[in-house]
Write an enzyme that holds these catalytic residues in place. Structure first.
Site, mmCIF file in Angstrom:
data_model
loop_
_atom_site.group_PDB
_atom_site.id
_atom_site.type_symbol
_atom_site.label_atom_id
_atom_site.label_comp_id
_atom_site.label_asym_id
_atom_site.label_seq_id
_atom_site.Cartn_x
_atom_site.Cartn_y
_atom_site.Cartn_z
ATOM 1 N N TRP A 109 -45.243 32.192 2.857
ATOM 2 C CA TRP A 109 -45.045 31.647 4.203
ATOM 3 C C TRP A 109 -44.050 32.471 5.000
ATOM 4 C CZ3 TRP A 109 -49.175 29.257 4.973
ATOM 5 C CH2 TRP A 109 -49.755 28.463 3.987
ATOM 6 N N ASP A 176 -37.986 27.620 8.761
ATOM 7 C CA ASP A 176 -39.217 26.920 8.428
ATOM 8 C C ASP A 176 -38.824 25.877 7.379
ATOM 9 O OD1 ASP A 176 -41.528 26.031 7.192
ATOM 10 O OD2 ASP A 176 -42.438 28.016 6.998
ATOM 11 N N LYS A 200 -45.845 17.027 5.054
ATOM 12 C CA LYS A 200 -45.188 16.837 3.762
ATOM 13 C C LYS A 200 -44.293 15.583 3.841
ATOM 14 C CE LYS A 200 -45.876 21.604 3.255
ATOM 15 N NZ LYS A 200 -47.264 21.853 2.869
HETATM 16 C C1 LIG Z 1 -43.154 26.369 3.910
HETATM 17 C C2 LIG Z 1 -44.446 26.361 4.643
HETATM 18 N N1 LIG Z 1 -44.541 26.985 5.834
HETATM 19 C C3 LIG Z 1 -45.687 27.007 6.528
HETATM 20 C C4 LIG Z 1 -46.823 26.403 6.067
HETATM 21 C C5 LIG Z 1 -48.084 26.474 6.887
HETATM 22 O O1 LIG Z 1 -48.321 25.252 7.480
HETATM 23 P P1 LIG Z 1 -49.660 24.933 8.296
HETATM 24 O O2 LIG Z 1 -50.770 24.900 7.318
HETATM 25 O O3 LIG Z 1 -49.371 23.601 8.900
HETATM 26 O O4 LIG Z 1 -49.835 25.992 9.309
HETATM 27 C C6 LIG Z 1 -46.783 25.723 4.839
HETATM 28 C C7 LIG Z 1 -47.990 25.051 4.318
HETATM 29 O O5 LIG Z 1 -48.006 24.507 3.249
HETATM 30 C C8 LIG Z 1 -45.561 25.705 4.113
HETATM 31 O O6 LIG Z 1 -45.481 25.076 2.948
HETATM 32 MG MG LIG Z 2 -43.974 29.695 -0.075
HETATM 33 MG MG LIG Z 3 -48.464 25.312 0.290
#
Ligand SMILES: Cc1ncc(COP(=O)(O)O)c(C=O)c1O
Ligand SMILES: [Mg+2]
Ligand SMILES: [Mg+2]
Ligand SMILES: Cc1ncc(COP(=O)(O)O)c(C=O)c1O
Ligand SMILES: [Mg+2]
Ligand SMILES: [Mg+2]
Lengths: 363, 363
Positions: A109, A176, A200
């Site tokens: 991420w 994030d 979450k």
């Molecule tokens: C830490 C983190 N950032 C970003 C995301 C991406 O989120 P989205 O699928 O809502 O774009 C996730 C998805 O699990 C995540 O766990």
């Molecule tokens: Mg990760």
């Molecule tokens: Mg994930």
């Protein structure tokens, strides 16, 4: 094995996202879909420019302020799109073409986030645990003082690592917090911008929480698309266009539930307990072991594998048969991932541990 | 007045968006929030990478294809964000900086759309009804053959006007169909790109339908943010990131309902009937009159005022007292707006007409 494993009365949802929410939230939400607050209307057909929805939006925003103990500079927004939209929206709003943003690369991420930032300016990766398949949080790094901001992923959902303390830096901090928002105390006012998809710890998929210090906005040269400019959303009270009404409403219900539990302080204690129980069960087992470095272990996502990988399929089947849901690890780590979000009852953790112990005894 | 106006058993939801959905959809959605399809899980906690949600997404996409009779070139996407996001995303994907896009300016939504396009290239407004407070659809205009695309708003939600026929042009046609999607037949394959927020005829707020001819993509020079590039969404089967699970699910339920009604052909007949009934009641009334030019009247949003504006507050109160909901006109037009979307029963239109007649008799 019989006693524990035969019964499948409830599902135990360990999924990494979308994830378990409190039972009372499901019940209230289900009712509201038929008749919201005795209006005779479904929450799904309620106009967003009504006093009813205005009250929902207002309370949701102010509950976030209260729960996170935010100061007057920090604005709370509920925006469309997932966290992936924020990977783009953050640098678009904060980073000029000739400027540099610092990123910590602690997982997929983070690395997706920094990739988007490169479209808007320069990116300096100040640390990375990529070589170790992201199994730890880097400690030894410096963030150049002229960085426009420093971006971290507080909890790495896929690898089960978490920043236990937030690095002190002299530049605006962007986080994030998708997978650990509302799960533990942080000095939230020390962040310039926080974002988190709801799915979450806050609500259903389909809405993003953004907390932003308004003083960092309005400093880029580029013309911003109307819908991407955080300032427009602030000005319109998070109702620049039709909001995702139901996702905001269910988030409000979840925030109300959190407040009833005693807020972040109270839930953090339970979260610590849940994580300690599971990690110690794994540490004491002969079959299972964790993948993340001990000091950086996530309290939200417990990633573990079997010492004998050939047994994994078997354990997964047993778990599934017994209502343990969403426990398969992400393909980039393998094994298992038990997500212990706020709404996951302690009893579900206990149950998982018992199933693991029984498995160990019998197989 | 007594008989008709005393009873308030059901609400009659004429809101312009979010809007009424079929009762059976509310009932199914409410159940799914408690227990989706006997999984023991709420639809709100269901992982998106499960066979259950994959089946929902697949069926929703293929039902759109079927209902709109789309050819193999047209891809169906369910994207995050409202239609306002598409105002930006369309030119970002289709328009180079030195190229020109043509826009018809038929209302606030058209004009917001063209404002965003100016960030990405040149915009030529080929026609506008702005001077007449958007009360008609321009007929006499030409679209330059070198326009990258021509953008129209098929139904102007605020002003109650609608393109009864789609202009034949030699350039790719882009349509904002927010407020008349699925309500009437069009030659949908003649459009290069169609977008619509769900919250009128398709589902709850919080998801966007995009139908795009894949051949028009990949022709701009700029680097596109990952989440904004339609091609990435196509490649990932509309699951590039966590989708708004519940909004997609309720959209599916609404599309299934539409198919059960006999699809677009069948609903169009009823929609015609509903619109004719209400327009003729207004035309035959001494108190009320419409605002849009007759030949361009929308079959979805019937905008009308009172000849004596001082009576409007009184009628609004009477309507509200009798469960007629969301009938207040947009502030830029005033008066009233009765939105007659697919799920609004004919009986609600009848009821509104009776209330209007009774009001006329008694006041
Ligand atoms: C830490 C983190 N950032 C970003 C995301 C991406 O989120 P989205 O699928 O809502 O774009 C996730 C998805 O699990 C995540 O766990
Ligand atoms: Mg990760
Ligand atoms: Mg994930
Ligand atoms: C025709 C039309 N286009 C665009 C929009 C904007 O949609 P959203 O609020 O989902 O951004 C609306 C909203 O009512 C609309 O009616
Ligand atoms: Mg309009
Ligand atoms: Mg409108």
């Amino acid at each position: 094995m019989e006693d524990v494993l035969k019964e499948k009365k409830v599902m135990h949802n360990f999924n990494a996202g979308p994830s378990v929410l409190p039972r009372s939230v499901f019940e209230q939400a289900s009712k509201a879909v038929l008749n919201y607050n005795n209006t005779g209307l479904s929450i799904l057909e309620l106009g967003h420019r009504t006093k009813e929805f205005q009250a929902i939006m207002d309370e949701a925003r102010s509950l976030v302020k209260e729960l996170m103990n935010l100061d007057a500079d920090h604005e709370v927004l509920f925006l469309h799109g997932g966290a992936s939209t924020q990977f783009m929206q953050v640098p678009m709003n904060l980073l000029n073409e000739n400027e540099t943003a610092a990123y910590a690369d602690t997982g997929v991420w983070s690395s997706k986030a920094l990739k988007e930032a490169k479209l808007y300016g320069n990116v300096k990766v100040v640390c990375s645990s990529k070589e170790a398949n992201y199994n730890f949080i880097p400690k030894d790094f410096t963030v150049p003082g002229d960085s426009k901001y420093f971006h971290i992923t507080t909890n790495n959902t896929i690898y089960g690592t978490q920043w236990q303390s937030i690095p002190k830096v002299d530049v605006p901090l962007v986080a994030d917090m998708c997978s650990d928002i509302f799960s533990r105390q942080r000095d939230f006012n020390s962040f310039a911008l926080i974002f988190a998809g709801a799915q979450k710890n806050m609500g259903p998929a389909g809405v993003n929480l953004v907390v932003v210090d308004k003083n960092i906005l309005g400093k880029v040269d580029r013309a911003l698309p109307t819908i991407m400019d955080y300032r427009n959303h602030i000005k319109e009270g998070s109702m620049l266009n039709t909001p995702p009404v139901f996702a905001v409403y269910v988030s409000l219900l979840t925030l109300q539930w959190l407040k009833q539990q005693g807020g972040i302080d109270a839930i953090e204690k339970i979260n610590n307990q849940k994580a300690e129980m599971l990690y110690s069960a794994i540490d004491n087992s002969t079959l299972f072991q964790t993948t993340a470095v001990k000091e950086d272990r996530s309290k939200m996502n417990v990633c573990f594998v079997m010492k004998d990988p050939s047994l994994e399929k078997q354990f997964l089947d047993v778990a599934e048969q017994h209502g343990i849901y969403g426990i398969k690890g992400h393909r980039s780590v393998g094994g298992f991932r038990a997500s212990l979000y706020n709404a996951l009852p302690l009893s579900s953790v206990n149950y998982l541990i018992e199933v693991m112990k029984e498995f160990e005894k019998n197989y």
